[in-house]
Design an enzyme around this catalytic site. Structure first.
Site: not given
Ligand code: AMP
Length: 222
Positions: A11, A86, A123, A152, A163
């Site tokens: 994404k 999400r 990654r 990360r 996740r």
């Molecule tokens: P990402 O970088 O998009 O994988 O997001 C990393 C983490 O941030 C996720 O595993 C969630 O803990 C939190 N997070 C990011 N976007 C959201 C969202 N829209 N709603 C809730 N938690 C989020």
């Protein structure tokens, strides 16, 4: 545009490239939260505990963040959202924030669980500028700024599995929210980023043409 898909589906990469090519703003809610963690802000302290476990930050907080960000002037030409919505509650809130939900393109990137675990375990991100790489490469340094590439904290296998569970439980139901819409499309995200990017561009261009034709038909008198 919203880009949906499980963690590791690509994404962020697609959102960044599409936004750059079309002069749009990319909003990544994950990046916003990580920046808050880095700066030591109260939001970051709260989010870190949840992110480290692979959970989701509350809808109320996330909707507030995105509503504020979309209200700024730089969001007016258009936005690519990465990581939001999400949950169904976030998608409903986004429909309410938008003036016309038919303006929203929704792209779902589909990738098998096996491939996601493989990608996320390999990654690496730059500890300095945050750039993402599919692996540590030869010397483990960032091509952009020379910073050290690190994993990360939520990309280790046990958290990745959590996740993916959270994705299946809370995020996948979003597909029902969007799949009947004219501006929804799925792409095979297991292909190379270049091929996914080409398909994404072709889909958006053809849907945008359909929309503008419909607009012209509505405007012209019978
Ligand atoms: P990402 O970088 O998009 O994988 O997001 C990393 C983490 O941030 C996720 O595993 C969630 O803990 C939190 N997070 C990011 N976007 C959201 C969202 N829209 N709603 C809730 N938690 C989020």
């Amino acid at each position: 545009m919203v880009i949906l898909g499980p963690p590791g589906a690509g994404k962020g990469t697609q959102a960044e490239r599409f936004a750059e090519d079309h002069g749009l703003l990319k909003i990544s809610t994950g990046d916003i939260l990580r920046e808050a963690v880095e700066s030591g802000a109260e939001l970051g302290q709260l989010a870190k505990v949840i992110m480290d476990k692979g959970g989701l930050v509350s809808d109320e907080i996330m909707i507030g963040i995105v509503r504020d960000r979309l209200a700024r002037t730089d969001a007016k030409p258009g936005v690519v959202l990465d990581g939001f919505p999400r949950t169904v509650a976030q998608a409903v809130a986004l429909d309410e924030i938008l003036e016309d939900r038919d303006d929203l393109f929704v792209i779902d990137l589909v990738v098998s669980e096996e491939e996601l675990v493989r990608r996320l375990s390999a990654r690496r991100v730059c500890g300095q500028c945050g750039a993402t790489y599919p692996s540590a490469g030869l010397n483990g340094n960032c091509e952009r700024c020379g910073g050290k590439l690190v994993q990360r904290s939520d990309d280790c296998e046990s958290i990745v599995r959590e996740r993916l569970k959270v994705y299946a439980r809370d995020t996948q139901p979003l597909l029902h929210h969007y799949c009947g819409r004219l501006n929804f499309a799925s792409i095979d995200g297991s292909q190379s980023p270049e091929v996914v990017g080409c398909e994404l561009r072709a889909i958006i261009e053809s849907k945008a043409t359909e929309l503008s034709l419909e607009g012209t038909e509505k405007e012209s008198p019978q």
